[in-house]
Design a protein around this motif. Structure first.
Motif, PDB file in Angstrom:
ATOM      1  N   TYR A  51     -84.036  37.491 -26.896  1.00  0.00           N
ATOM      2  CA  TYR A  51     -82.850  37.153 -26.066  1.00  0.00           C
ATOM      3  C   TYR A  51     -81.991  36.911 -26.874  1.00  0.00           C
ATOM      4  O   TYR A  51     -81.616  36.840 -28.193  1.00  0.00           O
ATOM      5  N   PRO A  52     -80.556  36.979 -26.340  1.00  0.00           N
ATOM      6  CA  PRO A  52     -79.023  37.119 -26.780  1.00  0.00           C
ATOM      7  C   PRO A  52     -78.984  35.866 -27.477  1.00  0.00           C
ATOM      8  O   PRO A  52     -79.274  34.749 -27.245  1.00  0.00           O
ATOM      9  N   GLY A 162     -81.323  38.234  -7.059  1.00  0.00           N
ATOM     10  CA  GLY A 162     -81.305  38.798  -8.383  1.00  0.00           C
ATOM     11  C   GLY A 162     -82.414  38.708  -9.358  1.00  0.00           C
ATOM     12  O   GLY A 162     -83.463  37.970  -8.866  1.00  0.00           O
ATOM     13  N   PRO A 163     -82.382  39.038 -10.598  1.00  0.00           N
ATOM     14  CA  PRO A 163     -83.526  38.989 -11.508  1.00  0.00           C
ATOM     15  C   PRO A 163     -83.680  37.702 -12.008  1.00  0.00           C
ATOM     16  O   PRO A 163     -82.550  36.735 -12.268  1.00  0.00           O
ATOM     17  N   ILE A 164     -84.891  37.373 -12.197  1.00  0.00           N
ATOM     18  CA  ILE A 164     -85.191  35.770 -12.927  1.00  0.00           C
ATOM     19  C   ILE A 164     -85.934  36.146 -13.954  1.00  0.00           C
ATOM     20  O   ILE A 164     -87.132  36.717 -14.099  1.00  0.00           O
ATOM     21  N   VAL A 165     -85.326  35.735 -15.163  1.00  0.00           N
ATOM     22  CA  VAL A 165     -85.847  36.183 -16.301  1.00  0.00           C
ATOM     23  C   VAL A 165     -86.365  34.797 -17.272  1.00  0.00           C
ATOM     24  O   VAL A 165     -85.695  33.934 -17.222  1.00  0.00           O
ATOM     25  N   HIS A 169     -89.760  36.893 -22.518  1.00  0.00           N
ATOM     26  CA  HIS A 169     -90.000  38.352 -22.241  1.00  0.00           C
ATOM     27  C   HIS A 169     -88.547  38.662 -21.737  1.00  0.00           C
ATOM     28  O   HIS A 169     -88.368  39.058 -20.601  1.00  0.00           O
ATOM     29  N   TRP A 170     -87.891  38.886 -22.711  1.00  0.00           N
ATOM     30  CA  TRP A 170     -86.276  39.278 -22.328  1.00  0.00           C
ATOM     31  C   TRP A 170     -86.254  40.927 -21.994  1.00  0.00           C
ATOM     32  O   TRP A 170     -86.513  41.560 -22.921  1.00  0.00           O
ATOM     33  N   PRO A 171     -85.916  41.274 -20.750  1.00  0.00           N
ATOM     34  CA  PRO A 171     -85.715  42.811 -20.668  1.00  0.00           C
ATOM     35  C   PRO A 171     -84.555  43.498 -21.572  1.00  0.00           C
ATOM     36  O   PRO A 171     -83.608  42.894 -21.501  1.00  0.00           O
ATOM     37  N   TYR A 176     -75.943  41.760 -18.285  1.00  0.00           N
ATOM     38  CA  TYR A 176     -75.306  40.509 -17.608  1.00  0.00           C
ATOM     39  C   TYR A 176     -73.935  40.424 -17.773  1.00  0.00           C
ATOM     40  O   TYR A 176     -72.986  39.644 -17.463  1.00  0.00           O
ATOM     41  N   ALA A 177     -73.372  41.723 -18.160  1.00  0.00           N
ATOM     42  CA  ALA A 177     -71.863  41.844 -18.369  1.00  0.00           C
ATOM     43  C   ALA A 177     -70.923  41.492 -16.970  1.00  0.00           C
ATOM     44  O   ALA A 177     -71.299  42.300 -16.198  1.00  0.00           O
TER      45      ALA A 177
END
Length: 381
Positions: A51-52, A162-165, A169-171, A176-177
């Protein structure tokens, strides 16, 4: 065909498994050993999490190996730098040649008559069942489930647009910009994600049920970096390591003996960062004393800088339900979101979920007595 046998079988090729390999080679060079790793890569946590902003919240002078100096300027290191350190260490000492990837250990059965463990594992993508024996079994598989993180269900989450992350398990392709992001949680992962994502997102909101103690310190250890210019690398590393270890022990004991004084000092540091007008009492003042739970470390005050810049914010409330547009809170407030990140923690799992059997009798390790985190009552080595 005779079953393969090792004096020592190490399970896991992360930081603990690599350390175990080094000490087996140097202190017991006559013993045979192998490292079984369920995944296809070295590094454990530091290869799994992508993840970032992923980083350690322990300085590398205490997290790193005592036998392999950390040479980079940043003591609070990012995940890729730590992974490079682990790979380089394993390669330098030849430990990587002892690692067998794609070995998912499932069961270990001890036989007192032969004084051996029989270890059942699954090999490769085909999960072919295989078996080895060993005299000593050294579990370095971590304390959580690598297959999934802790992910509580939330009312109405199926309606969110939207996506739930989950950070575990980061895609790789998550963009996300310019997006509005809500990060649920206030632990180490959340306080790492928020400033990192705030650099590109439209806005990031850290939604917490209750606050955590958050402490800032410089990412670079000026004392350690200066020592490296004056002393041999190993000596400088050892001095910095022990300095940090002793400081942490002193601070922990101070917090336990004088919790109110320590609490006031920690909150005072937060107020210095955020200013007198920020609601520190609501968003950064836990109901418990320091070190009743872990403190969160933010290098170079990056979380506080994001809050001051307005690219991130903290909301302390409870979730009533997810909606198509975001999250509705019990206070009635609504948080709009394009992406929701559930930084809700790890699924704790002992010894990688290993099934343990001693002389034909299954053992529940949770019901045993653990000695110094190393041995279990009624379970041989």
């Amino acid at each position: 065909m005779e079953m393969e046998h090792f004096d020592v079988l190490v399970v896991g090729a992360g930081i603990s498994g690599i350390g175990a390999g080094y000490y087996l080679q140097t202190r017991s060079p006559g013993r045979t050993y192998a490292i079984f790793e369920g995944r296809e890569a070295i590094g454990g946590t530091w290869d799994l999490f992508r993840y970032p902003g992923v980083r350690s919240d322990s300085d590398m002078y205490t997290l790193g190996f005592s036998f392999r100096p950390w040479r980079q300027a940043k003591a609070i290191a990012d995940g890729p730098a730590i992974l490079d350190y682990l790979r380089e260490t394993a390669r330098f000492y030849g430990i990587d040649r002892r690692i067998r990837f794609g070995r998912q250990v499932k069961r270990a059965s001890w036989d007192s008559g032969s004084s051996r463990w029989t270890v059942d594992y699954e090999r490769g993508a085909e999960r072919a069942p295989e078996r080895v024996t060993c005299n000593f079994l050294h579990m370095c598989a971590g304390y959580y489930n690598y297959a999934q993180g802790y992910r509580p269900p939330f009312p109405g989450e199926e309606s969110f647009g939207g996506p739930i992350v989950h950070p575990q398990h980061w895609p790789e392709d998550l963009d996300y910009a310019g997006k509005r992001v809500v990060v649920i949680g206030s632990g180490a992962t959340a306080v790492t994600l928020v400033p990192a994502m705030a650099e590109r997102a439209a806005h990031v909101t850290m939604l917490q049920r209750s606050p955590t103690y958050v402490v800032s310190r410089p990412a670079e250890d000026g004392f350690a970096n200066r020592l490296r210019t004056l002393l041999p690398a190993k000596l400088a590393y050892d001095i910095a390591r022990w300095r940090n270890v002793l400081f942490q022990m002193w601070f922990f004991n101070l917090a336990r003996k004088r919790p109110e004084k320590t609490k006031a000092a920690l909150l005072g540091l937060v107020r210095q960062q955020l200013g007198a007008d920020y609601d520190v009492a609501t968003h950064f003042t836990p109901t418990y004393n320091p070190w009743d739970q872990r403190l969160c470390l933010v290098p170079d005050a990056d979380l506080f800088e994001a809050l001051k810049a307005g690219t991130a914010s903290v909301v302390t409330d409870r979730i009533e339900t997810f909606t198509r547009a975001g999250v509705k809170l019990t206070s009635g407030r609504a948080l709009d979101a394009d992406i929701i990140v559930t930084a809700t923690g790890l699924d704790v799992q002992l010894t990688g979920g290993l099934e343990v059997i001693v002389d034909g009798v299954p053992v529940d390790l949770a019901q045993s007595f653990s000695y110094k985190g190393m041995m279990y009552s009624g379970v041989p080595n």
